[in-house]
Design a protein around this motif. Structure first.
Motif, PDB file in Angstrom:
ATOM      1  N   ARG A   1       2.046  -5.061   6.447  1.00 41.97           N
ATOM      2  CA  ARG A   1       0.969  -6.004   6.124  1.00 41.97           C
ATOM      3  C   ARG A   1      -0.331  -5.224   5.974  1.00 41.97           C
ATOM      4  NH1 ARG A   1       2.730 -11.185   7.089  1.00 41.97           N
ATOM      5  NH2 ARG A   1       4.581 -11.394   8.437  1.00 41.97           N
ATOM      6  N   VAL A   2      -0.784  -5.086   4.745  1.00 38.01           N
ATOM      7  CA  VAL A   2      -2.023  -4.359   4.471  1.00 38.01           C
ATOM      8  C   VAL A   2      -3.195  -5.284   4.765  1.00 38.01           C
ATOM      9  CG1 VAL A   2      -3.383  -3.137   2.740  1.00 38.01           C
ATOM     10  CG2 VAL A   2      -0.873  -2.954   2.725  1.00 38.01           C
ATOM     11  N   GLN A   3      -4.109  -4.823   5.625  1.00 34.16           N
ATOM     12  CA  GLN A   3      -5.267  -5.613   6.044  1.00 34.16           C
ATOM     13  C   GLN A   3      -6.411  -5.432   5.058  1.00 34.16           C
ATOM     14  OE1 GLN A   3      -4.790  -7.596   8.876  1.00 34.16           O
ATOM     15  NE2 GLN A   3      -2.728  -6.761   8.534  1.00 34.16           N
ATOM     16  N   GLY A   4      -6.998  -6.558   4.620  1.00 29.64           N
ATOM     17  CA  GLY A   4      -8.111  -6.487   3.677  1.00 29.64           C
ATOM     18  C   GLY A   4      -9.369  -5.912   4.301  1.00 29.64           C
ATOM     19  N   LYS A   5     -10.257  -5.431   3.435  1.00 30.35           N
ATOM     20  CA  LYS A   5     -11.523  -4.882   3.914  1.00 30.35           C
ATOM     21  C   LYS A   5     -12.434  -6.008   4.401  1.00 30.35           C
ATOM     22  CE  LYS A   5     -11.570  -0.908   0.763  1.00 30.35           C
ATOM     23  NZ  LYS A   5     -12.299  -0.248  -0.339  1.00 30.35           N
ATOM     24  N   CYS A   6     -13.348  -5.674   5.335  1.00 27.51           N
ATOM     25  CA  CYS A   6     -14.322  -6.639   5.818  1.00 27.51           C
ATOM     26  C   CYS A   6     -15.386  -6.886   4.734  1.00 27.51           C
ATOM     27  CB  CYS A   6     -15.010  -6.154   7.091  1.00 27.51           C
ATOM     28  SG  CYS A   6     -13.936  -6.215   8.538  1.00 27.51           S
TER      29      CYS A   6
ATOM     30  N   ALA B   1      -3.417   2.294   0.110  1.00 25.28           N
ATOM     31  CA  ALA B   1      -2.746   1.012   0.317  1.00 25.28           C
ATOM     32  C   ALA B   1      -3.607  -0.136  -0.203  1.00 25.28           C
ATOM     33  CB  ALA B   1      -2.448   0.819   1.792  1.00 25.28           C
ATOM     34  N   SER B   2      -2.924  -1.122  -0.778  1.00 24.21           N
ATOM     35  CA  SER B   2      -3.597  -2.327  -1.258  1.00 24.21           C
ATOM     36  C   SER B   2      -2.732  -3.530  -0.909  1.00 24.21           C
ATOM     37  CB  SER B   2      -3.832  -2.253  -2.759  1.00 24.21           C
ATOM     38  OG  SER B   2      -2.605  -2.169  -3.460  1.00 24.21           O
ATOM     39  N   ALA B   3      -3.240  -4.703  -1.209  1.00 27.32           N
ATOM     40  CA  ALA B   3      -2.528  -5.923  -0.850  1.00 27.32           C
ATOM     41  C   ALA B   3      -1.128  -5.965  -1.472  1.00 27.32           C
ATOM     42  CB  ALA B   3      -3.340  -7.138  -1.281  1.00 27.32           C
ATOM     43  N   GLU B   4      -0.972  -5.379  -2.661  1.00 26.79           N
ATOM     44  CA  GLU B   4       0.331  -5.419  -3.326  1.00 26.79           C
ATOM     45  C   GLU B   4       1.385  -4.574  -2.624  1.00 26.79           C
ATOM     46  OE1 GLU B   4      -0.377  -1.850  -6.617  1.00 26.79           O
ATOM     47  OE2 GLU B   4      -0.465  -3.942  -7.251  1.00 26.79           O
ATOM     48  N   HIS B   5       0.959  -3.704  -1.710  1.00 30.04           N
ATOM     49  CA  HIS B   5       1.908  -2.883  -0.958  1.00 30.04           C
ATOM     50  C   HIS B   5       2.454  -3.613   0.266  1.00 30.04           C
ATOM     51  CE1 HIS B   5      -0.269   0.493  -3.122  1.00 30.04           C
ATOM     52  NE2 HIS B   5       0.998   0.687  -3.437  1.00 30.04           N
TER      53      HIS B   5
ATOM     54  N   GLU C   1      -6.704  -1.742   3.958  1.00 30.90           N
ATOM     55  CA  GLU C   1      -6.758  -1.565   2.507  1.00 30.90           C
ATOM     56  C   GLU C   1      -7.584  -0.336   2.175  1.00 30.90           C
ATOM     57  OE1 GLU C   1      -7.765  -4.209  -1.509  1.00 30.90           O
ATOM     58  OE2 GLU C   1      -8.216  -4.995   0.493  1.00 30.90           O
ATOM     59  N   GLY C   2      -7.040   0.502   1.289  1.00 28.03           N
ATOM     60  CA  GLY C   2      -7.740   1.722   0.887  1.00 28.03           C
ATOM     61  C   GLY C   2      -7.335   2.951   1.685  1.00 28.03           C
ATOM     62  N   SER C   3      -6.623   2.757   2.780  1.00 29.19           N
ATOM     63  CA  SER C   3      -6.197   3.892   3.603  1.00 29.19           C
ATOM     64  C   SER C   3      -4.807   4.361   3.174  1.00 29.19           C
ATOM     65  CB  SER C   3      -6.188   3.498   5.085  1.00 29.19           C
ATOM     66  OG  SER C   3      -5.207   2.508   5.320  1.00 29.19           O
TER      67      SER C   3
ATOM     68  N   PRO D   1      19.452   5.173   9.910  1.00 29.02           N
ATOM     69  CA  PRO D   1      18.058   5.623   9.971  1.00 29.02           C
ATOM     70  C   PRO D   1      17.131   4.541  10.513  1.00 29.02           C
ATOM     71  CG  PRO D   1      18.678   5.114   7.716  1.00 29.02           C
ATOM     72  CD  PRO D   1      19.931   5.021   8.525  1.00 29.02           C
ATOM     73  N   VAL D   2      16.012   5.004  11.019  1.00 32.42           N
ATOM     74  CA  VAL D   2      14.951   4.111  11.499  1.00 32.42           C
ATOM     75  C   VAL D   2      13.734   4.330  10.613  1.00 32.42           C
ATOM     76  CG1 VAL D   2      13.426   3.539  13.426  1.00 32.42           C
ATOM     77  CG2 VAL D   2      15.815   4.175  13.865  1.00 32.42           C
ATOM     78  N   LEU D   3      13.182   3.252  10.067  1.00 26.04           N
ATOM     79  CA  LEU D   3      12.008   3.340   9.195  1.00 26.04           C
ATOM     80  C   LEU D   3      10.749   3.145  10.033  1.00 26.04           C
ATOM     81  CD1 LEU D   3      10.991   3.648   6.272  1.00 26.04           C
ATOM     82  CD2 LEU D   3      11.077   1.147   6.078  1.00 26.04           C
ATOM     83  N   ARG D   4       9.859   4.109   9.966  1.00 22.31           N
ATOM     84  CA  ARG D   4       8.598   4.050  10.718  1.00 22.31           C
ATOM     85  C   ARG D   4       7.416   4.191   9.765  1.00 22.31           C
ATOM     86  NH1 ARG D   4      10.129   4.038  15.902  1.00 22.31           N
ATOM     87  NH2 ARG D   4      12.008   5.196  16.540  1.00 22.31           N
ATOM     88  N   ALA D   5       6.315   3.541  10.127  1.00 20.45           N
ATOM     89  CA  ALA D   5       5.095   3.563   9.311  1.00 20.45           C
ATOM     90  C   ALA D   5       4.006   4.316  10.045  1.00 20.45           C
ATOM     91  CB  ALA D   5       4.637   2.143   8.996  1.00 20.45           C
ATOM     92  N   SER D   6       3.254   5.132   9.305  1.00 23.73           N
ATOM     93  CA  SER D   6       2.140   5.891   9.864  1.00 23.73           C
ATOM     94  C   SER D   6       0.913   5.719   8.963  1.00 23.73           C
ATOM     95  CB  SER D   6       2.508   7.374   9.979  1.00 23.73           C
ATOM     96  OG  SER D   6       1.438   8.124  10.500  1.00 23.73           O
ATOM     97  N   PRO D   7      -0.257   5.396   9.483  1.00 28.74           N
ATOM     98  CA  PRO D   7      -0.572   5.326  10.920  1.00 28.74           C
ATOM     99  C   PRO D   7      -0.080   4.064  11.615  1.00 28.74           C
ATOM    100  CG  PRO D   7      -2.506   4.786   9.629  1.00 28.74           C
ATOM    101  CD  PRO D   7      -1.446   5.189   8.643  1.00 28.74           C
ATOM    102  N   SER D   8       0.208   2.985  10.873  1.00 23.35           N
ATOM    103  CA  SER D   8       0.734   1.773  11.486  1.00 23.35           C
ATOM    104  C   SER D   8       1.359   0.908  10.401  1.00 23.35           C
ATOM    105  CB  SER D   8      -0.370   1.005  12.222  1.00 23.35           C
ATOM    106  OG  SER D   8      -1.186   0.302  11.306  1.00 23.35           O
ATOM    107  N   ALA D   9       2.048  -0.152  10.826  1.00 20.67           N
ATOM    108  CA  ALA D   9       2.638  -1.090   9.875  1.00 20.67           C
ATOM    109  C   ALA D   9       1.612  -2.088   9.343  1.00 20.67           C
ATOM    110  CB  ALA D   9       3.794  -1.835  10.539  1.00 20.67           C
ATOM    111  N   GLU D  10       0.374  -1.986   9.827  1.00 25.02           N
ATOM    112  CA  GLU D  10      -0.713  -2.853   9.358  1.00 25.02           C
ATOM    113  C   GLU D  10      -1.909  -1.995   8.961  1.00 25.02           C
ATOM    114  OE1 GLU D  10      -1.516  -5.805  12.310  1.00 25.02           O
ATOM    115  OE2 GLU D  10       0.379  -6.859  11.967  1.00 25.02           O
ATOM    116  N   PRO D  11      -1.747  -1.188   7.901  1.00 26.18           N
ATOM    117  CA  PRO D  11      -2.836  -0.297   7.485  1.00 26.18           C
ATOM    118  C   PRO D  11      -3.975  -1.088   6.839  1.00 26.18           C
ATOM    119  CG  PRO D  11      -1.096  -0.250   5.870  1.00 26.18           C
ATOM    120  CD  PRO D  11      -0.592  -1.116   6.991  1.00 26.18           C
TER     121      PRO D  11
END
Length: 287
Positions: A274-279, A245-249, A199-201, A187-197
């Motif tokens: 890599r979950v991106q923090g909020k601005c 999503a949060s930093a712990e994910h 935070e909060g999405s 199998p191939v593991l894919r992330a949606s909407p991206s591998a760098e969501p």
């Protein structure tokens, strides 16, 4: 519906037989119910049975030459339902190796049978793959592998000594090519909407693979892992969802697809999330 067609022949090659029914069942008299891919020894007695859920007063067996309609590739002609073709070879040989009639996939059992003309008694039976013996000579006419892998593919044959007619008459079969097909790709593991969501999405991980058409009715179970621990154990859904999503994910994820009996299982490569923090705005500057 059940139809029996009984061929008796000497040294003939019979082309692909096509039988009416939803599914094909070939029954040899001495081992009823086994899906053997005949070559059949010349003087043996074989029964071909056509079975299916449809009841009809008129049923028949057909040879390749009987069917000329181009729609036959779909096994549907003028309202009739046909089974898939089955190849029957009637052999001159004193000894033959019988294998499976249907495609073999990873995880399937494999049974090969070393069969003598008129089922005469044999001794010193030996099975080979690619020219190498798979065990010492013995009395067993069958060789089996409980769970096959792609590495079990090869050219098989058997040898034996006839105990009659005449003592010590050695014979060797022609080779039979056995190809074990891949049941499903890793199998191939894919992330949606991206591998760098952000935070909060939401985040959805999909474990993507596919079964072949011949095994489309089978079911796979999917598991998901993060940093060496299970985040979701075996389930029918190929997706793992994180609503918020949060930093712990953040972490290294991979998934596993497995058959229900656990005989075949495969893992994906790792995917870094890599979950991106909020601005945070400070003096009109977002950091």
């Amino acid at each position: 519906m059940k139809l029996s067609c009984v061929p008796m022949a000497w040294a003939l090659y019979i082309p692909s037989a096509v039988f009416w029914a939803a599914h094909l069942l070939v029954v040899a008299a001495s081992f009823s119910g086994s899906p053997w891919d005949i070559p059949s020894s010349a003087a043996s007695f074989e029964t071909l049975q056509c079975e299916g859920p449809v009841s009809t007063e008129k049923s028949d067996c057909h040879m390749d030459d009987d069917l000329k309609d181009p729609r036959e590739t779909d096994y549907q002609v003028k309202g009739y339902t046909f089974s898939e073709p089955f190849h029957l070879i009637v052999s001159y040989d004193w000894l033959i190796l019988q294998g499976p009639a249907t495609p073999i996939f990873e995880g399937d059992p494999l049974v090969l049978r070393c069969r003598a003309w008129q089922d005469w008694p044999l001794t010193q039976i030996t099975f080979y793959r690619d020219g190498s013996a798979l065990g010492p000579p013995g009395p067993n006419k069958e060789f089996s592998i409980a769970v096959v892998q792609e590495s079990d593919s090869g050219n098989y044959h058997c040898s034996a000594i006839f105990r009659s007619p005449g003592p010590g008459s050695p014979e060797t079969t022609s080779t039979v090519a056995i190809t074990v097909q891949e049941l499903f790709a890793a199998p191939v593991l894919r992330a949606s909407p991206s591998a760098e969501p952000k935070e909060g999405s939401p985040l959805t991980l999909s474990c993507q693979t596919k079964l072949p058409l011949q095994r489309s009715a089978a079911r796979l179970l999917f598991s998901f892992y993060k940093d060496g621990r299970t985040v979701r154990s075996k389930g029918l859904s190929s997706e793992f969802q994180v609503p918020t999503a949060s930093a712990e994910h953040s972490g290294s994820y991979w998934c596993e697809a497995a058959t229900e009996d656990g005989q075949v299982w495969k893992q994906s490569s790792q995917l870094e999330i890599r979950v991106q923090g909020k601005c945070v705005c400070v003096s009109l500057v977002c950091v």
